[in-house]
Design a protein around this motif. Structure first.
Motif, PDB file in Angstrom:
ATOM      1  N   ASP A  98      14.525  30.916  -1.537  1.00  0.00           N
ATOM      2  CA  ASP A  98      15.888  31.237  -1.986  1.00  0.00           C
ATOM      3  C   ASP A  98      16.292  32.715  -1.955  1.00  0.00           C
ATOM      4  N   GLN A 116      14.173  20.068  -7.702  1.00  0.00           N
ATOM      5  CA  GLN A 116      13.808  20.367  -9.086  1.00  0.00           C
ATOM      6  C   GLN A 116      13.991  19.106  -9.945  1.00  0.00           C
ATOM      7  N   LYS A 132       8.939  24.982 -16.853  1.00  0.00           N
ATOM      8  CA  LYS A 132      10.094  25.871 -16.813  1.00  0.00           C
ATOM      9  C   LYS A 132      11.370  25.062 -16.872  1.00  0.00           C
ATOM     10  N   TYR A 141       7.903  29.403 -18.840  1.00  0.00           N
ATOM     11  CA  TYR A 141       8.835  30.446 -18.398  1.00  0.00           C
ATOM     12  C   TYR A 141      10.043  30.437 -19.330  1.00  0.00           C
ATOM     13  N   LYS A 165       9.151  22.097 -12.870  1.00  0.00           N
ATOM     14  CA  LYS A 165      10.331  22.946 -12.904  1.00  0.00           C
ATOM     15  C   LYS A 165      11.568  22.070 -12.850  1.00  0.00           C
ATOM     16  N   PHE A 184      19.659  34.533 -13.627  1.00  0.00           N
ATOM     17  CA  PHE A 184      18.685  34.901 -12.582  1.00  0.00           C
ATOM     18  C   PHE A 184      19.336  34.857 -11.208  1.00  0.00           C
ATOM     19  N   ARG A 185      20.149  33.840 -10.983  1.00  0.00           N
ATOM     20  CA  ARG A 185      20.798  33.724  -9.672  1.00  0.00           C
ATOM     21  C   ARG A 185      21.824  34.827  -9.482  1.00  0.00           C
ATOM     22  N   LYS A 239      20.198  21.944  -6.792  1.00  0.00           N
ATOM     23  CA  LYS A 239      18.763  21.873  -6.495  1.00  0.00           C
ATOM     24  C   LYS A 239      18.131  20.576  -7.006  1.00  0.00           C
ATOM     25  N   VAL A 281      13.218  31.457 -19.535  1.00  0.00           N
ATOM     26  CA  VAL A 281      14.021  31.840 -18.368  1.00  0.00           C
ATOM     27  C   VAL A 281      15.215  32.725 -18.732  1.00  0.00           C
ATOM     28  N   SER A 282      15.893  33.163 -17.669  1.00  0.00           N
ATOM     29  CA  SER A 282      16.982  34.131 -17.830  1.00  0.00           C
ATOM     30  C   SER A 282      18.030  33.681 -18.851  1.00  0.00           C
ATOM     31  N   ASP A 295      15.634  26.738  -1.956  1.00  0.00           N
ATOM     32  CA  ASP A 295      14.212  27.098  -1.962  1.00  0.00           C
ATOM     33  C   ASP A 295      13.482  26.608  -0.724  1.00  0.00           C
ATOM     34  N   TYR A 336       4.580  26.499 -10.113  1.00  0.00           N
ATOM     35  CA  TYR A 336       5.709  26.040 -10.927  1.00  0.00           C
ATOM     36  C   TYR A 336       5.683  24.514 -10.766  1.00  0.00           C
ATOM     37  N   ALA A 380       9.021  31.174  -2.452  1.00  0.00           N
ATOM     38  CA  ALA A 380      10.144  30.237  -2.309  1.00  0.00           C
ATOM     39  C   ALA A 380      11.110  30.906  -1.345  1.00  0.00           C
TER      40      ALA A 380
HETATM   41  C1  PBG Z   1      13.863  30.246  -7.502  1.00  0.00           C
HETATM   42  C2  PBG Z   1      13.593  30.688  -8.885  1.00  0.00           C
HETATM   43  C3  PBG Z   1      14.497  30.547  -9.948  1.00  0.00           C
HETATM   44  C4  PBG Z   1      13.923  31.116 -11.057  1.00  0.00           C
HETATM   45  C5  PBG Z   1      12.655  31.590 -10.675  1.00  0.00           C
HETATM   46  N1  PBG Z   1      12.468  31.299  -9.324  1.00  0.00           N
HETATM   47  C6  PBG Z   1      15.865  30.028  -9.962  1.00  0.00           C
HETATM   48  C7  PBG Z   1      16.146  28.747  -9.326  1.00  0.00           C
HETATM   49  O1  PBG Z   1      15.299  27.876  -9.170  1.00  0.00           O
HETATM   50  O2  PBG Z   1      17.303  28.588  -8.941  1.00  0.00           O
HETATM   51  C8  PBG Z   1      14.598  31.166 -12.403  1.00  0.00           C
HETATM   52  C9  PBG Z   1      14.118  32.173 -13.347  1.00  0.00           C
HETATM   53  C10 PBG Z   1      15.036  32.454 -14.464  1.00  0.00           C
HETATM   54  O3  PBG Z   1      16.107  31.830 -14.654  1.00  0.00           O
HETATM   55  O4  PBG Z   1      14.682  33.352 -15.217  1.00  0.00           O
HETATM   56  N2  PBG Z   1      12.811  29.959  -6.700  1.00  0.00           N
END
Ligand code: PBG
Length: 330
Positions: free
Chosen positions: A126, A225, A252, A275, A199, A208-209, A221, A277-278, A134, A196, A124
């Motif tokens: 980003d 997304q 995700k 996933y 998503k 994550f960001r 996004k 996620v964070s 992305d 993914y 991606a």
């Molecule tokens: C971006 C990407 C993201 C995550 C994985 N790849 C963030 C987004 O789409 O903004 C998120 C992972 C997480 O929050 O743990 N390509």
């Protein structure tokens, strides 16, 4: 007065630890876990991520040491994400296609140290994009078709560096096929694609960001997304990626989307990944730090529930913690 007969007593199947083990429907083991890791410049460096307690970005040498420890505990797969210096970012994410970029170097180092490790690389724009999107931003819009060849080239350089599986996380239309064709034409027929596929445009990606300093500089996004309100659309996305040649389909985030994991599980024969996620991870940590809940128990329960919903594979920042806990339980 006690009922004279009660034929059904579900508690009998929960009467002891080993009866419960026999009747157990879902297993959780480290075999199914992928540990997402953040790599940064400065080979021996380590920078804790404030919004993800216990998680750091690592320089390549430090990363290799941490991953060796994880591997020894039973975590045999990592998903790599690079933290790119702002000065190297541009609108096309050019660093992403450089053969010696941070992600490729880290991939090489990991495969050299641990040839059996499954290295999954992120495809991606980003982390590399000055716009934090992305895909390529042209006049304020994320341009799908301009982005596709860049993603394909990223996947090729990552494969050349030794990636076992490339993981497009960008949500551009048609990218799985484009990547598959590029990989095959370069001879990487054995490199898998973890798409993914499903998503969502989720607020749970916030930490994550922070970790990658990759938040969109403008807008959000939502034009690529998915809308968290939708599940039929998830089946459409999943089917397209099956048709385009994906090897794994990801849903995700994880825990708030168990119904989606179940729906995708029932619609495909491919392995399904979830996933965790964070934001899901950080919620557990934050609540535990305040004494509100037990991180260890809630982590294992979260992962188990994603397995029960139908996930074969789980990406989680808690992979190493979970592997350690699962060992202790045996
Ligand atoms: C971006 C990407 C993201 C995550 C994985 N790849 C963030 C987004 O789409 O903004 C998120 C992972 C997480 O929050 O743990 N390509």
């Amino acid at each position: 007065m006690l009922a004279a007969v009660m034929l059904e007593r579900p508690r009998r199947n929960r009467a002891s630890k080993w009866i419960r083990a026999l009747a157990r429907e879902t297993e959780l083991s480290a075999d199914h876990l992928v540990w997402p890791v953040f790599v940064q410049e400065g080979p021996d460096s380590e920078s804790p991520i404030l919004s993800m307690p216990g998680i750091s970005r690592y320089g390549i040498r430090t990363l290799v040491e941490r991953v060796k420890e994880a591997f020894a505990l039973g975590v045999r797969a990592v998903a790599l994400f690079p933290k790119i210096d702002d000065s190297l970012k541009d609108p096309r994410g050019s660093v992403g296609t450089e053969p010696n970029n941070l992600l490729c170097m880290a991939t090489r180092a990991l495969k050299e140290a641990l040839p059996e490790l499954v290295v999954i690389t992120d495809v991606a724009l980003d982390p590399y994009s000055s716009d934090g999107h992305d895909g390529v931003v042209i006049e304020g819009r994320i341009d799908n078709d301009v982005t596709l060849p860049i993603l394909a080239e990223m996947a090729v350089v990552q494969s050349r560096a030794g990636a076992d599986i490339v993981a497009p996380s960008d949500m551009m239309d048609g990218r799985v096929q484009c990547i598959r064709e590029a990989l095959d034409s370069e001879g990487f027929t054995q490199v898998g694609i973890c798409s993914y596929a499903v998503k969502y445009a989720s607020a749970f990606y916030g930490p994550f960001r922070d970790a990658l300093d990759s938040a969109p500089r403008g807008g959000d996004k939502k034009t690529y997304q998915m809308n968290p309100a939708n599940v039929r659309e998830a089946l459409r996305e999943a089917q397209l990626d099956v048709d385009e040649g994906a090897d794994w389909l990801m849903v995700k985030p994880g825990l708030p989307y168990l119904d989606v994991i179940r729906a995708v599980r029932e619609a495909t024969t491919l392995p399904v990944a979830a996933y965790h996620v964070s934001g899901e991870f950080s919620m557990l940590k934050a609540a535990a730090e305040r004494g509100m809940l037990d991180y260890d128990a809630c982590l294992l329960e979260s992962l188990l529930c994603m397995r029960r919903a139908g996930a074969d594979i789980i990406f989680t920042y808690g992979a190493v913690d979970a592997a350690r806990l699962l060992r202790q339980q045996r």
